[in-house]
Scaffold this active site. Sequence first.
Site, PDB file in Angstrom:
ATOM      1  N   ARG A   1     -14.484  14.346  23.375  1.00 45.65           N
ATOM      2  CA  ARG A   1     -14.504  14.156  24.817  1.00 45.65           C
ATOM      3  C   ARG A   1     -15.882  14.629  25.303  1.00 45.65           C
ATOM      4  O   ARG A   1     -16.134  15.829  25.440  1.00 45.65           O
ATOM      5  CB  ARG A   1     -13.374  14.982  25.438  1.00 45.65           C
ATOM      6  CG  ARG A   1     -12.887  14.618  26.863  1.00 45.65           C
ATOM      7  CD  ARG A   1     -13.897  14.286  27.804  1.00 45.65           C
ATOM      8  NE  ARG A   1     -13.436  13.824  29.100  1.00 45.65           N
ATOM      9  CZ  ARG A   1     -14.171  13.002  29.832  1.00 45.65           C
ATOM     10  NH1 ARG A   1     -15.300  12.509  29.368  1.00 45.65           N
ATOM     11  NH2 ARG A   1     -13.780  12.653  31.042  1.00 45.65           N
TER      12      ARG A   1
ATOM     13  N   TYR B   1     -10.032  18.558  36.853  1.00 48.67           N
ATOM     14  CA  TYR B   1      -9.190  19.439  36.028  1.00 48.67           C
ATOM     15  C   TYR B   1      -8.344  20.397  36.858  1.00 48.67           C
ATOM     16  O   TYR B   1      -8.326  21.601  36.643  1.00 48.67           O
ATOM     17  CB  TYR B   1     -10.039  20.187  34.984  1.00 48.67           C
ATOM     18  CG  TYR B   1     -10.717  19.228  34.028  1.00 48.67           C
ATOM     19  CD1 TYR B   1      -9.955  18.463  33.143  1.00 48.67           C
ATOM     20  CD2 TYR B   1     -12.092  19.040  34.040  1.00 48.67           C
ATOM     21  CE1 TYR B   1     -10.550  17.553  32.287  1.00 48.67           C
ATOM     22  CE2 TYR B   1     -12.701  18.126  33.187  1.00 48.67           C
ATOM     23  CZ  TYR B   1     -11.926  17.397  32.313  1.00 48.67           C
ATOM     24  OH  TYR B   1     -12.520  16.491  31.485  1.00 48.67           O
TER      25      TYR B   1
ATOM     26  N   HIS C   1      -7.856   8.164  -3.470  1.00 51.32           N
ATOM     27  CA  HIS C   1      -8.461   6.879  -3.867  1.00 51.32           C
ATOM     28  C   HIS C   1      -9.553   7.021  -4.911  1.00 51.32           C
ATOM     29  O   HIS C   1     -10.016   6.033  -5.454  1.00 51.32           O
ATOM     30  CB  HIS C   1      -8.986   6.135  -2.631  1.00 51.32           C
ATOM     31  CG  HIS C   1      -7.909   5.857  -1.622  1.00 51.32           C
ATOM     32  ND1 HIS C   1      -7.704   6.655  -0.528  1.00 51.32           N
ATOM     33  CD2 HIS C   1      -6.964   4.885  -1.568  1.00 51.32           C
ATOM     34  CE1 HIS C   1      -6.677   6.193   0.176  1.00 51.32           C
ATOM     35  NE2 HIS C   1      -6.206   5.116  -0.441  1.00 51.32           N
TER      36      HIS C   1
ATOM     37  N   HIS D   1       0.821  -1.215   0.000  1.00 52.94           N
ATOM     38  CA  HIS D   1       0.000   0.000   0.000  1.00 52.94           C
ATOM     39  C   HIS D   1       0.860   1.273   0.000  1.00 52.94           C
ATOM     40  O   HIS D   1       1.667   1.463   0.913  1.00 52.94           O
ATOM     41  CB  HIS D   1      -0.921   0.000   1.230  1.00 52.94           C
ATOM     42  CG  HIS D   1      -1.776   1.213   1.344  1.00 52.94           C
ATOM     43  ND1 HIS D   1      -1.940   1.918   2.514  1.00 52.94           N
ATOM     44  CD2 HIS D   1      -2.507   1.862   0.414  1.00 52.94           C
ATOM     45  CE1 HIS D   1      -2.742   2.939   2.296  1.00 52.94           C
ATOM     46  NE2 HIS D   1      -3.105   2.941   1.023  1.00 52.94           N
TER      47      HIS D   1
HETATM   48  C1  HEM Z   1      -2.420   6.091  -1.289  1.00 55.13           C
HETATM   49  C2  HEM Z   1      -4.743   2.008  -2.520  1.00 55.13           C
HETATM   50  C3  HEM Z   1      -6.700   1.771   1.948  1.00 55.13           C
HETATM   51  C4  HEM Z   1      -4.609   6.016   3.057  1.00 55.13           C
HETATM   52  C5  HEM Z   1      -2.900   5.012  -2.009  1.00 55.13           C
HETATM   53  C6  HEM Z   1      -2.577   4.723  -3.396  1.00 55.13           C
HETATM   54  C7  HEM Z   1      -3.202   3.571  -3.724  1.00 55.13           C
HETATM   55  C8  HEM Z   1      -3.959   3.139  -2.569  1.00 55.13           C
HETATM   56  C9  HEM Z   1      -3.139   2.852  -5.071  1.00 55.13           C
HETATM   57  C10 HEM Z   1      -1.687   5.594  -4.290  1.00 55.13           C
HETATM   58  C11 HEM Z   1      -2.594   6.485  -5.101  1.00 55.13           C
HETATM   59  C12 HEM Z   1      -1.866   7.455  -6.004  1.00 55.13           C
HETATM   60  O1  HEM Z   1      -0.954   8.148  -5.511  1.00 55.13           O
HETATM   61  O2  HEM Z   1      -2.242   7.555  -7.167  1.00 55.13           O
HETATM   62  C13 HEM Z   1      -5.468   1.585  -1.399  1.00 55.13           C
HETATM   63  C14 HEM Z   1      -6.238   0.364  -1.339  1.00 55.13           C
HETATM   64  C15 HEM Z   1      -6.749   0.291  -0.074  1.00 55.13           C
HETATM   65  C16 HEM Z   1      -6.339   1.475   0.649  1.00 55.13           C
HETATM   66  C17 HEM Z   1      -6.408  -0.629  -2.487  1.00 55.13           C
HETATM   67  C18 HEM Z   1      -7.628  -0.782   0.553  1.00 55.13           C
HETATM   68  C19 HEM Z   1      -7.567  -2.046   0.208  1.00 55.13           C
HETATM   69  C20 HEM Z   1      -6.370   2.937   2.619  1.00 55.13           C
HETATM   70  C21 HEM Z   1      -6.842   3.317   3.919  1.00 55.13           C
HETATM   71  C22 HEM Z   1      -6.259   4.545   4.219  1.00 55.13           C
HETATM   72  C23 HEM Z   1      -5.412   4.880   3.124  1.00 55.13           C
HETATM   73  C24 HEM Z   1      -7.820   2.517   4.775  1.00 55.13           C
HETATM   74  C25 HEM Z   1      -6.406   5.445   5.421  1.00 55.13           C
HETATM   75  C26 HEM Z   1      -6.803   5.116   6.594  1.00 55.13           C
HETATM   76  C27 HEM Z   1      -3.815   6.365   2.001  1.00 55.13           C
HETATM   77  C28 HEM Z   1      -2.995   7.565   1.982  1.00 55.13           C
HETATM   78  C29 HEM Z   1      -2.365   7.582   0.720  1.00 55.13           C
HETATM   79  C30 HEM Z   1      -2.805   6.396   0.003  1.00 55.13           C
HETATM   80  C31 HEM Z   1      -2.858   8.607   3.117  1.00 55.13           C
HETATM   81  C32 HEM Z   1      -1.415   8.659   0.216  1.00 55.13           C
HETATM   82  C33 HEM Z   1       0.004   8.278   0.497  1.00 55.13           C
HETATM   83  C34 HEM Z   1       0.957   9.363   0.027  1.00 55.13           C
HETATM   84  O3  HEM Z   1       0.580  10.192  -0.792  1.00 55.13           O
HETATM   85  O4  HEM Z   1       2.073   9.333   0.538  1.00 55.13           O
HETATM   86  N1  HEM Z   1      -3.743   4.043  -1.530  1.00 55.13           N
HETATM   87  N2  HEM Z   1      -5.556   2.241  -0.202  1.00 55.13           N
HETATM   88  N3  HEM Z   1      -5.497   3.905   2.173  1.00 55.13           N
HETATM   89  N4  HEM Z   1      -3.664   5.691   0.809  1.00 55.13           N
HETATM   90 FE1  HEM Z   1      -4.628   3.989   0.314  1.00 55.13          FE
HETATM   91  N1  MTE Z   2     -18.814  20.829  26.809  1.00 54.00           N
HETATM   92  C1  MTE Z   2     -19.938  20.183  27.186  1.00 54.00           C
HETATM   93  N2  MTE Z   2     -21.116  20.839  27.118  1.00 54.00           N
HETATM   94  N3  MTE Z   2     -19.900  18.896  27.624  1.00 54.00           N
HETATM   95  C2  MTE Z   2     -18.708  18.207  27.712  1.00 54.00           C
HETATM   96  O1  MTE Z   2     -18.700  17.037  28.094  1.00 54.00           O
HETATM   97  N4  MTE Z   2     -16.235  18.297  27.447  1.00 54.00           N
HETATM   98  C3  MTE Z   2     -15.103  19.241  27.567  1.00 54.00           C
HETATM   99  C4  MTE Z   2     -15.188  20.320  26.509  1.00 54.00           C
HETATM  100  N5  MTE Z   2     -16.517  20.881  26.445  1.00 54.00           N
HETATM  101  C5  MTE Z   2     -17.503  18.881  27.346  1.00 54.00           C
HETATM  102  C6  MTE Z   2     -17.622  20.209  26.864  1.00 54.00           C
HETATM  103  C7  MTE Z   2     -13.787  18.627  27.500  1.00 54.00           C
HETATM  104  S1  MTE Z   2     -13.170  17.953  28.923  1.00 54.00           S
HETATM  105  C8  MTE Z   2     -13.004  18.705  26.360  1.00 54.00           C
HETATM  106  S2  MTE Z   2     -11.416  18.118  26.338  1.00 54.00           S
HETATM  107  C9  MTE Z   2     -13.525  19.319  25.122  1.00 54.00           C
HETATM  108  O2  MTE Z   2     -14.873  19.748  25.249  1.00 54.00           O
HETATM  109  C10 MTE Z   2     -13.455  18.318  23.975  1.00 54.00           C
HETATM  110  O3  MTE Z   2     -13.947  18.892  22.803  1.00 54.00           O
HETATM  111  P1  MTE Z   2     -14.190  17.963  21.516  1.00 54.00           P
HETATM  112  O4  MTE Z   2     -15.065  16.804  21.930  1.00 54.00           O
HETATM  113  O5  MTE Z   2     -14.811  18.839  20.486  1.00 54.00           O
HETATM  114  O6  MTE Z   2     -12.825  17.479  21.100  1.00 54.00           O
HETATM  115 MO    MO Z   3     -11.003  17.283  28.552  1.00 50.72          MO
END
Ligand code: HEM
Ligand code: MTE
Ligand code: MO
Length: 467
Positions: free
Chosen positions: A139, A322, A65, A40
Amino acid sequence: QESTHIYTKEEVSSHTSPETGIWVTLGSEVFDVTEFVDLHPGGPSKLMLAAGGPLEPFWALYAVHNQSHVRELLAQYKIGELNPEDKVAPTVETSDPYADDPVRHPALKVNSQRPFNAEPPPELLTENYITPNPIFFTRNHLPVPNLDPDTYRLHVVGAPGGQSLSLSLDDLHNFPRYEITVTLQCAGNRRSEMTQVKEVKGLEWRTGAISTARWAGARLCDVLAQAGHQLCETEAHVCFEGLDSDPTGTAYGASIPLARAMDPEAEVLLAYEMNGQPLPRDHGFPVRVVVPGVVGARHVKWLGRVSVQPEESYSHWQRRDYKGFSPSVDWETVDFDSAPSIQELPVQSAITEPRDGETVESGEVTIKGYAWSGGGRAVIRVDVSLDGGLTWQVAKLDGEEQRPRKAWAWRLWQLKAPVPAGQKELNIVCKAVDDGYNVQPDTVAPIWNLRGVLSNAWHRVHVYVSP
Ligand code: HEM
Ligand code: MTE
Ligand code: MO
């Protein structure tokens, strides 16, 4: 014609390791991508986040993708179709106060389901300078209220001789609009490292209880000015109440000093937008407070009421939580009134790549992470060590330019370093310095506290080097 294999969701979700095979779905199609994981281009660990489930929520974050060559590549791994009956929505349990909580992104690592508390995995956290809304850490202390934007009103209790306001969303939009990038960090971020020293009470946050967004809204000082408040030197506090409440009707609440609230330079917002979108429900729809440079707990979500008071908020979360204490204070001896509430946070940094226990290639290693400090203090340097802190190299800082005294957002950082020849393991360490030359403590034990807050020791990651 060949018959198509039909798989249930359960079957797919049990294929998440090289031993069982690694399966994913796209639409109704099922793929076995075991052989592809190591190929990947985005790295194996990112792909693995989707193992056993749908690709859509992840691919929605990464538009690379949406290209035909990616679809064609995936098609080679197709093994069958999803059972159509699996698409029936689960039945809703109505007596559950959390039944109406929103649907969450599957990448989030859940620390508690009810109330919902979750953090993005490290390899996604620093992929973007601005954290995408669906993976912004969440949170919640209570169920998420479901508020109608048309009938929503923000109550602002006026100053003596001033006036009280009841503001609709439209009214808030009529104040001058400000947009700023602000990093939000929970006081409990990295608590799990404190737990390793000695047990603490609290959610086991790893390094992900921190995220960054562009927030837009009205300035609190403008709204308070309309209610007749002025910048004054007296000891006073602005109290916020959320519209989320427990079964006894007690709402979440917190406060900040009036001086910060009225200071235009402090840029405290009543935010209605997060990254160009209305606030998501989990993050306070329709309005939350954003207090730049201040601990997450004061950024009250689902804001219902703002009032100026001579004392801090009487909320449990302001007075009985806190706060920081000496390492020797325990639950028998703690006196919550003896410590001030946490407002600004100390300097912080963590490594997001590689992960602890990972095996890295010999030759060169890329180390990534984030660094941030409270109170608008800018991060001026991040030092990285590969030998447990004996020698240091300076990382390259990325991200938005930081304004003096208003550095509200984090820096992401990177270091590409040669792996010393013959090295079998690396003890990677990072530490940040802010513009007050404040530094992080080297170990956790001397800053341990019973609630596990303010955990900002040097972050350490141990990795193996492939031979
Ligand atoms: C890049 C395939 C799942 C994140 C790519 C590329 C391919 C690909 C072919 C290169 C695309 C290009 O540059 O033209 C796949 C396939 C997957 C999969 C077949 C599942 C079977 C995932 C998942 C994530 C992910 C689940 C994120 C949680 C990324 C990222 C890049 C990338 C961030 C960019 C990497 C870079 O530019 O350095 N993937 N991917 N991929 N993929 Fe996936
Ligand atoms: N505001 C409400 N009304 N209720 C909550 O439980 N959690 C606080 C704050 N504001 C909270 C809240 C805490 S402890 C944090 S760290 C931040 O919201 C988290 O914000 P986020 O969920 O958008 O990341
Ligand atoms: Mo928090």
